[in-house]
Design a protein around this motif. Structure first.
Motif, PDB file in Angstrom:
ATOM      1  N   ASP A  46       2.245   6.509  -7.010  1.00 13.66           N
ATOM      2  CA  ASP A  46       1.170   7.203  -7.712  1.00 13.66           C
ATOM      3  C   ASP A  46       1.410   8.704  -7.811  1.00 13.66           C
ATOM      4  O   ASP A  46       0.906   9.350  -8.720  1.00 13.66           O
ATOM      5  CB  ASP A  46      -0.138   7.000  -6.952  1.00 13.66           C
ATOM      6  CG  ASP A  46      -1.091   6.114  -7.722  1.00 13.66           C
ATOM      7  OD1 ASP A  46      -0.626   5.410  -8.628  1.00 13.66           O
ATOM      8  OD2 ASP A  46      -2.291   6.126  -7.407  1.00 13.66           O
ATOM      9  N   GLN A  47       2.133   9.252  -6.845  1.00 14.44           N
ATOM     10  CA  GLN A  47       2.355  10.694  -6.846  1.00 14.44           C
ATOM     11  C   GLN A  47       3.837  10.990  -6.660  1.00 14.44           C
ATOM     12  O   GLN A  47       4.257  11.408  -5.580  1.00 14.44           O
ATOM     13  CB  GLN A  47       1.521  11.369  -5.752  1.00 14.44           C
ATOM     14  CG  GLN A  47       0.030  11.223  -6.002  1.00 14.44           C
ATOM     15  CD  GLN A  47      -0.806  12.242  -5.245  1.00 14.44           C
ATOM     16  OE1 GLN A  47      -0.565  13.445  -5.289  1.00 14.44           O
ATOM     17  NE2 GLN A  47      -1.781  11.763  -4.533  1.00 14.44           N
ATOM     18  N   HIS A  66      -5.142  13.347 -12.699  1.00 11.80           N
ATOM     19  CA  HIS A  66      -4.853  11.936 -12.408  1.00 11.80           C
ATOM     20  C   HIS A  66      -5.933  11.355 -11.491  1.00 11.80           C
ATOM     21  O   HIS A  66      -6.419  10.244 -11.711  1.00 11.80           O
ATOM     22  CB  HIS A  66      -3.471  11.856 -11.751  1.00 11.80           C
ATOM     23  CG  HIS A  66      -3.117  10.515 -11.202  1.00 11.80           C
ATOM     24  ND1 HIS A  66      -2.677   9.483 -11.993  1.00 11.80           N
ATOM     25  CD2 HIS A  66      -3.148  10.030  -9.938  1.00 11.80           C
ATOM     26  CE1 HIS A  66      -2.438   8.430 -11.246  1.00 11.80           C
ATOM     27  NE2 HIS A  66      -2.721   8.720  -9.988  1.00 11.80           N
ATOM     28  N   ALA A 111      -3.864  -6.140  -0.062  1.00  7.32           N
ATOM     29  CA  ALA A 111      -3.539  -4.773   0.376  1.00  7.32           C
ATOM     30  C   ALA A 111      -4.416  -3.759  -0.357  1.00  7.32           C
ATOM     31  O   ALA A 111      -4.964  -2.839   0.244  1.00  7.32           O
ATOM     32  CB  ALA A 111      -2.064  -4.485   0.128  1.00  7.32           C
ATOM     33  N   MET A 112      -4.564  -3.939  -1.692  1.00  4.76           N
ATOM     34  CA  MET A 112      -5.378  -3.000  -2.479  1.00  4.76           C
ATOM     35  C   MET A 112      -6.836  -3.047  -2.017  1.00  4.76           C
ATOM     36  O   MET A 112      -7.486  -2.010  -1.897  1.00  4.76           O
ATOM     37  CB  MET A 112      -5.286  -3.323  -3.980  1.00  4.76           C
ATOM     38  CG  MET A 112      -3.907  -3.132  -4.617  1.00  4.76           C
ATOM     39  SD  MET A 112      -3.239  -1.455  -4.470  1.00  4.76           S
ATOM     40  CE  MET A 112      -2.173  -1.637  -3.025  1.00  4.76           C
ATOM     41  N   MET A 160       3.900   1.557  -1.156  1.00  3.07           N
ATOM     42  CA  MET A 160       4.505   1.661  -2.497  1.00  3.07           C
ATOM     43  C   MET A 160       3.504   2.251  -3.478  1.00  3.07           C
ATOM     44  O   MET A 160       3.849   3.119  -4.289  1.00  3.07           O
ATOM     45  CB  MET A 160       4.948   0.272  -2.955  1.00  3.07           C
ATOM     46  CG  MET A 160       5.623   0.244  -4.303  1.00  3.07           C
ATOM     47  SD  MET A 160       7.264   1.007  -4.283  1.00  3.07           S
ATOM     48  CE  MET A 160       6.989   2.580  -5.092  1.00  3.07           C
ATOM     49  N   LYS A 161       2.257   1.773  -3.427  1.00  3.92           N
ATOM     50  CA  LYS A 161       1.226   2.266  -4.352  1.00  3.92           C
ATOM     51  C   LYS A 161       1.015   3.768  -4.179  1.00  3.92           C
ATOM     52  O   LYS A 161       0.953   4.521  -5.157  1.00  3.92           O
ATOM     53  CB  LYS A 161      -0.082   1.511  -4.100  1.00  3.92           C
ATOM     54  CG  LYS A 161      -1.257   1.963  -4.960  1.00  3.92           C
ATOM     55  CD  LYS A 161      -1.014   1.621  -6.410  1.00  3.92           C
ATOM     56  CE  LYS A 161      -2.200   1.891  -7.308  1.00  3.92           C
ATOM     57  NZ  LYS A 161      -2.588   3.286  -7.381  1.00  3.92           N
ATOM     58  N   ILE A 162       0.932   4.199  -2.937  1.00  2.00           N
ATOM     59  CA  ILE A 162       0.640   5.612  -2.661  1.00  2.00           C
ATOM     60  C   ILE A 162       1.819   6.500  -3.075  1.00  2.00           C
ATOM     61  O   ILE A 162       1.634   7.526  -3.726  1.00  2.00           O
ATOM     62  CB  ILE A 162       0.282   5.798  -1.171  1.00  2.00           C
ATOM     63  CG1 ILE A 162      -1.085   5.141  -0.904  1.00  2.00           C
ATOM     64  CG2 ILE A 162       0.283   7.262  -0.767  1.00  2.00           C
ATOM     65  CD1 ILE A 162      -1.381   4.870   0.549  1.00  2.00           C
ATOM     66  N   LEU A 177      -7.618   0.790  -2.635  1.00  2.00           N
ATOM     67  CA  LEU A 177      -6.678   1.472  -3.534  1.00  2.00           C
ATOM     68  C   LEU A 177      -6.805   0.976  -4.976  1.00  2.00           C
ATOM     69  O   LEU A 177      -5.971   1.282  -5.816  1.00  2.00           O
ATOM     70  CB  LEU A 177      -5.246   1.277  -3.037  1.00  2.00           C
ATOM     71  CG  LEU A 177      -4.863   2.041  -1.763  1.00  2.00           C
ATOM     72  CD1 LEU A 177      -3.512   1.585  -1.243  1.00  2.00           C
ATOM     73  CD2 LEU A 177      -4.847   3.543  -2.021  1.00  2.00           C
ATOM     74  N   MET A 182       4.224  -4.307  -6.909  1.00  2.00           N
ATOM     75  CA  MET A 182       3.204  -3.250  -6.772  1.00  2.00           C
ATOM     76  C   MET A 182       3.562  -2.046  -7.632  1.00  2.00           C
ATOM     77  O   MET A 182       2.703  -1.472  -8.315  1.00  2.00           O
ATOM     78  CB  MET A 182       3.094  -2.826  -5.299  1.00  2.00           C
ATOM     79  CG  MET A 182       2.052  -1.772  -5.041  1.00  2.00           C
ATOM     80  SD  MET A 182       0.358  -2.392  -5.208  1.00  2.00           S
ATOM     81  CE  MET A 182      -0.176  -1.703  -6.764  1.00  2.00           C
ATOM     82  N   ALA A 188       0.828  -1.213   0.000  1.00  2.00           N
ATOM     83  CA  ALA A 188       0.000   0.000   0.000  1.00  2.00           C
ATOM     84  C   ALA A 188       0.862   1.263   0.000  1.00  2.00           C
ATOM     85  O   ALA A 188       0.588   2.217  -0.732  1.00  2.00           O
ATOM     86  CB  ALA A 188      -0.946  -0.014   1.201  1.00  2.00           C
TER      87      ALA A 188
END
Lengths: 272, 272
Positions: free
Chosen positions: A19-20, B117, B51-52, A14-16, B57, B14, A12
């Motif tokens: 993404d930005q 985005h 996690a997603m 890493m995703k956040i 997410l 990820m 999670a």
């Protein structure tokens, strides 16, 4: 909310961060999100950091102090640049792309979100944009690339228009001479688009004589704004001396034999 | 290459999936990248998936069969939509945005990579784009949003131009009547941009009477192409009956009191 396992928290985070790019997230942001201790989140971030380093997927930077936190920075290696640029060259080198008049059909490539996303990461690895405030482009074909560069650098995008629009309020307009055609062209920008003493990077899709880039630089003078860098997707080999001095092209196109159906295009050797 | 620990592999997987939404990556891609067994990678993907889901997410989808693999799908909840759209409303509602003539200055918002985005993820959650081939927009102000939608859906972007250009080869041009101004306008598209029997989604920044969207639909008929959906960032409340029937606006603007300095803008109630 169900509590996450370490593994899941790492995914999670890493995703956040991914993404930005270049946006700083405080540790508190994550401790609250996951109801976890600061030390736990710090350990998670170390794992994310190591993963990015080992796989050459970019860089995780931790910033200490009051405005501190963590951010993800896109970063490509020369080997990755070579792969991305050579793939783009392959797409562009298909003979059926040659149009009457010796032009190259590129719209599908320069509007491709996937390709522009990858090329933006190459630019983000070339420029020092720590002190930069805006990405600048002029409509239309440079917008997709400029948008992706702005996203990668976490900077706002400013688009110069060919004509002034009622939806832009009071505008500054300039005339400039297109270096290749010799025609007088116009560009226009809302007065409120850029505050004085800003710093910008110019991004465009194509540069031949450099007249448009020169025009954008002149426009930035009207806004008391410093142009830090210029990046273009494709620069032509000729004319060798262009109307702007410092610019970074990703690809170099030799137009000489285009009318005979020969496409000579290659990656900028300094990047690969 | 140094072998990665499970935690690190999960971060890297990820990053790769999140970077290219809706692109299918085979398990082999990851087994080769990490020199790990298929069963190991499958377990990693389960963690990423959980996690997603737990953090809302987005979604990880595994596709079985010969063309199988795994992909990341952006997906927002109604609560997330509410947050994103209300933030955008707040930015747009500042009185200093009102321009002479009762227009709203929006260039900084509609060119913002970060906001576009996020809004693109809202659109990706509304439309069924499994069978869609292209995202379509018309220059200029809709391009940043359309680019981000195309990126989220992993679709190519096609930009209709106001004038035909030498760099587009042979083009199809149409005239259409702008519904709000009554003026005759032109749009043009390269014949090679879209093959027949394609399916597209139209994305634009603003819809008043719907004349431009109607024009884009007429243009798609010339390309024997089916318009599956229309999405706009902002639709005006009036006229209530627009020149296209089915469209999804993210925000609805009541222009009535704009000249008096009152900005009435709200999220589309169906999305939040």
């Amino acid at each position: 909310m169900e509590k996450l396992k370490r593994n899941e928290r790492i995914a999670a985070i890493m995703k956040i961060l991914g993404d930005q790019p270049n946006k700083i997230f405080t540790l508190n942001y994550f401790t609250e999100m996951f109801t976890a201790a600061k030390s736990t989140i710090s350990e998670d971030i170390v794992v994310v950091k190591q993963a990015m380093e080992k796989m050459n997927l970019g860089k995780i930077q931790t910033i200490s102090g009051a405005a501190g936190g963590v951010k993800y920075i896109p970063l490509t290696t020369k080997a990755q640049n070579r792969k991305i640029l050579q793939e783009t060259v392959q797409y562009l080198s298909k003979p059926e792309r040659i149009l009457p008049g010796g032009f190259l059909y590129m719209a599908d490539i320069i509007y491709s979100p996937t390709i522009m996303h990858q090329l933006a990461a190459v630019f983000a690895s070339q420029f020092d944009y720590k002190e930069v405030d805006y990405i600048i482009t002029v409509e239309t074909k440079g917008i997709p690339l400029a948008m992706m560069v702005a996203k990668a650098m976490n900077l706002p995008l400013v688009i110069l228009r060919r004509d002034s629009k009622v939806t832009e309020g009071s505008t500054v307009s300039i005339n400039y001479v297109s270096g290749s055609s010799g025609k007088i062209q116009k560009m226009s920008l809302s007065r409120r688009a850029i505050p004085p003493n800003s710093r910008v990077i110019i991004i465009d899709d194509f540069m031949k004589a450099g007249g448009t880039a020169r025009g954008m630089m002149d426009m930035m003078k009207e806004f008391d704004t410093q142009v830090e860098d210029i990046g273009v997707l494709i620069a032509t080999k000729e004319p060798d001396t262009k109307l702007v001095k410092d610019y970074i092209p990703l690809l170099i196109l030799d137009e000489e034999n285009l009318k005979e159906g020969i496409i000579h295009i290659q990656p900028n050797p300094n990047l690969i």
